[in-house]
Design an enzyme around this catalytic site. Structure first.
Site, PDB file in Angstrom:
ATOM      1  N   SER A 116      -6.100 -89.442   8.861  1.00 52.18           N
ATOM      2  CA  SER A 116      -6.344 -90.278   7.673  1.00 52.18           C
ATOM      3  C   SER A 116      -7.766 -90.799   7.539  1.00 52.18           C
ATOM      4  O   SER A 116      -8.100 -91.377   6.501  1.00 52.18           O
ATOM      5  CB  SER A 116      -5.373 -91.449   7.651  1.00 52.18           C
ATOM      6  OG  SER A 116      -4.096 -90.977   7.328  1.00 52.18           O
ATOM      7  N   LYS A 122      -9.457 -89.733   4.477  1.00 52.48           N
ATOM      8  CA  LYS A 122      -9.143 -90.310   3.165  1.00 52.48           C
ATOM      9  C   LYS A 122     -10.319 -91.068   2.568  1.00 52.48           C
ATOM     10  O   LYS A 122     -10.436 -91.167   1.349  1.00 52.48           O
ATOM     11  CB  LYS A 122      -7.916 -91.230   3.281  1.00 52.48           C
ATOM     12  CG  LYS A 122      -6.636 -90.450   3.613  1.00 52.48           C
ATOM     13  CD  LYS A 122      -5.475 -91.389   3.923  1.00 52.48           C
ATOM     14  CE  LYS A 122      -4.212 -90.602   4.271  1.00 52.48           C
ATOM     15  NZ  LYS A 122      -3.116 -91.492   4.714  1.00 52.48           N
ATOM     16  N   TYR A 153      -3.738 -81.417   1.290  1.00 50.10           N
ATOM     17  CA  TYR A 153      -3.692 -82.682   2.033  1.00 50.10           C
ATOM     18  C   TYR A 153      -3.550 -82.447   3.544  1.00 50.10           C
ATOM     19  O   TYR A 153      -4.272 -83.049   4.342  1.00 50.10           O
ATOM     20  CB  TYR A 153      -2.544 -83.541   1.490  1.00 50.10           C
ATOM     21  CG  TYR A 153      -2.288 -84.798   2.275  1.00 50.10           C
ATOM     22  CD1 TYR A 153      -3.071 -85.938   2.085  1.00 50.10           C
ATOM     23  CD2 TYR A 153      -1.257 -84.865   3.211  1.00 50.10           C
ATOM     24  CE1 TYR A 153      -2.834 -87.095   2.806  1.00 50.10           C
ATOM     25  CE2 TYR A 153      -1.014 -86.012   3.940  1.00 50.10           C
ATOM     26  CZ  TYR A 153      -1.799 -87.122   3.736  1.00 50.10           C
ATOM     27  OH  TYR A 153      -1.565 -88.268   4.462  1.00 50.10           O
ATOM     28  N   TYR A 167      -3.893-100.107   7.032  1.00 49.88           N
ATOM     29  CA  TYR A 167      -2.485-100.261   6.586  1.00 49.88           C
ATOM     30  C   TYR A 167      -1.946-101.667   6.810  1.00 49.88           C
ATOM     31  O   TYR A 167      -2.613-102.648   6.514  1.00 49.88           O
ATOM     32  CB  TYR A 167      -1.599 -99.212   7.262  1.00 49.88           C
ATOM     33  CG  TYR A 167      -2.187 -97.835   7.251  1.00 49.88           C
ATOM     34  CD1 TYR A 167      -2.407 -97.182   6.030  1.00 49.88           C
ATOM     35  CD2 TYR A 167      -2.553 -97.185   8.424  1.00 49.88           C
ATOM     36  CE1 TYR A 167      -2.953 -95.915   6.009  1.00 49.88           C
ATOM     37  CE2 TYR A 167      -3.103 -95.915   8.399  1.00 49.88           C
ATOM     38  CZ  TYR A 167      -3.301 -95.295   7.193  1.00 49.88           C
ATOM     39  OH  TYR A 167      -3.837 -94.050   7.168  1.00 49.88           O
ATOM     40  N   VAL A 200      -3.806 -91.222  12.459  1.00 50.94           N
ATOM     41  CA  VAL A 200      -2.785 -91.114  13.514  1.00 50.94           C
ATOM     42  C   VAL A 200      -3.176 -90.154  14.641  1.00 50.94           C
ATOM     43  O   VAL A 200      -2.448 -90.031  15.616  1.00 50.94           O
ATOM     44  CB  VAL A 200      -1.376 -90.745  12.967  1.00 50.94           C
ATOM     45  CG1 VAL A 200      -0.790 -91.872  12.157  1.00 50.94           C
ATOM     46  CG2 VAL A 200      -1.399 -89.440  12.210  1.00 50.94           C
TER      47      VAL A 200
END
Ligand code: GLN
Length: 303
Positions: free
Chosen positions: A63, A66, A188, A239, A257
């Site tokens: 991530s 992103k 993705y 998050y 992750v």
């Protein structure tokens, strides 16, 4: 304190956490990584890099990508993306469905999985090859021309990624995808499966500390756009632990992750830390401890 000494303190603080916690077991090939690794790199705005531990071992970026895809979309078309995705912290896990369904298919922010799928979808529309556009950026900025996706990680996530698939279908049911679901998912997972080292990631992220200026001196983002992306990282980049992360580290950051965390110190540089085992909210536990110590003992902090 000198950077080298602050890095040593960071490694010391992280040591009790290294190997503790769990690997990202829902992606089988991430569950097979040696858990006892730790590396950290600090790149300063002038391009100098300091490293400690396993900073030159490639890992799955996940991530952290992103933030780069968001930067590419904002660079291409400014603020338009905010019509399709919000910029509020979600307080929920990164792969949650709850708010997405309750809130009419507009993800809370671009860093939870639902929001990132929308950003990748937009980058796919803009470029025809979202993961290729991302690869070009990281190759240029990291200085390694063969940075690429680990196909085993990508296919492992594709096979086991039931939640990601379901999120994409839910977005499509609300008309918030422009491209076919399979195409968006394919882009993705390829994006997430990029394999890079702490050193390469720290160098790649430097434009976020340099008001949007890339390594060749060209402007990817305006200073204002960069400020805004950093602000969204501070509030949403880790998050449902963004509050705890801000409390302990006090920097805009993006976790993945794979166990990596990229943190930005505006006008100073970028820190990237990696240790594969995760705390309860999906960010590296040792990485959090290391960054906490680093911003405590160095003056690389915004507060
Ligand atoms: N590829 C992972 C997923 O979609 C990325 C999650 C993460 O790094 N937080 O579940």
């Amino acid at each position: 304190m000198r950077i080298e000494d602050a890095l040593a303190r960071a490694q010391e603080a992280a040591a009790p956490e290294v190997g503790r916690g769990r690997l990202a077991e829902y992606i089988p090939s991430l569950a097979a990584v040696d858990p006892d690794q730790f590396g950290m790199a600090i790149a300063s705005c002038d391009g100098q890099v300091h490293v400690i531990g396993d900073a030159d071992v490639p890992f799955s970026v996940q991530s952290i990508t992103k933030v780069f895809t968001l930067a590419l979309v904002v660079a291409a078309e400014g603020e338009d993306i905010w019509r399709r995705v919000g910029r509020e912290p979600s307080g929920n896990p990164f792969n949650s469905f709850l708010q997405l369904d309750q809130e009419g298919g507009r993800p809370r922010n671009p860093f939870i999985n639902a929001g990132a799928l929308v950003v990748t979808d937009r980058l796919q529309s803009l470029t025809g090859d979202a993961s290729g556009a991302l690869r070009d950026l990281v190759r240029r900025e990291s200085g390694r021309a063969d940075v690429s996706c680990d196909p085993e990680v990508a296919s492992s996530e594709l096979e086991a990624g039931h939640r990601t698939l379901a999120l994409a279908h839910l977005l499509a049911s609300y008309d918030n995808l422009e491209n076919p679901v399979d195409e968006v998912i394919g882009q993705y997972v390829e994006q997430c499966a990029l394999s890079m080292t702490c050193r390469e990631l720290a160098l790649t992220g430097l434009f976020l500390a340099r008001d949007g200026v890339l390594s060749d001196g060209t402007q990817l983002l305006s200073a204002r756009q960069t400020k805004r992306i950093n602000a969204v990282m501070l509030t949403c980049g880790t998050y449902d632990s963004a509050g705890e992360f801000a409390y302990r580290v006090g920097l805009p950051a993006k976790s993945g992750v794979g166990g990596g965390i990229l943190a930005v110190i505006p006008d100073r540089g970028v820190a990237c830390v990696w240790s594969p085992t995760l705390g309860a909210t999906g960010s590296s536990a040792a990485g959090l401890a290391a960054l906490d110590a680093f911003t405590t003992y160095s003056d690389w902090t915004v507060f």
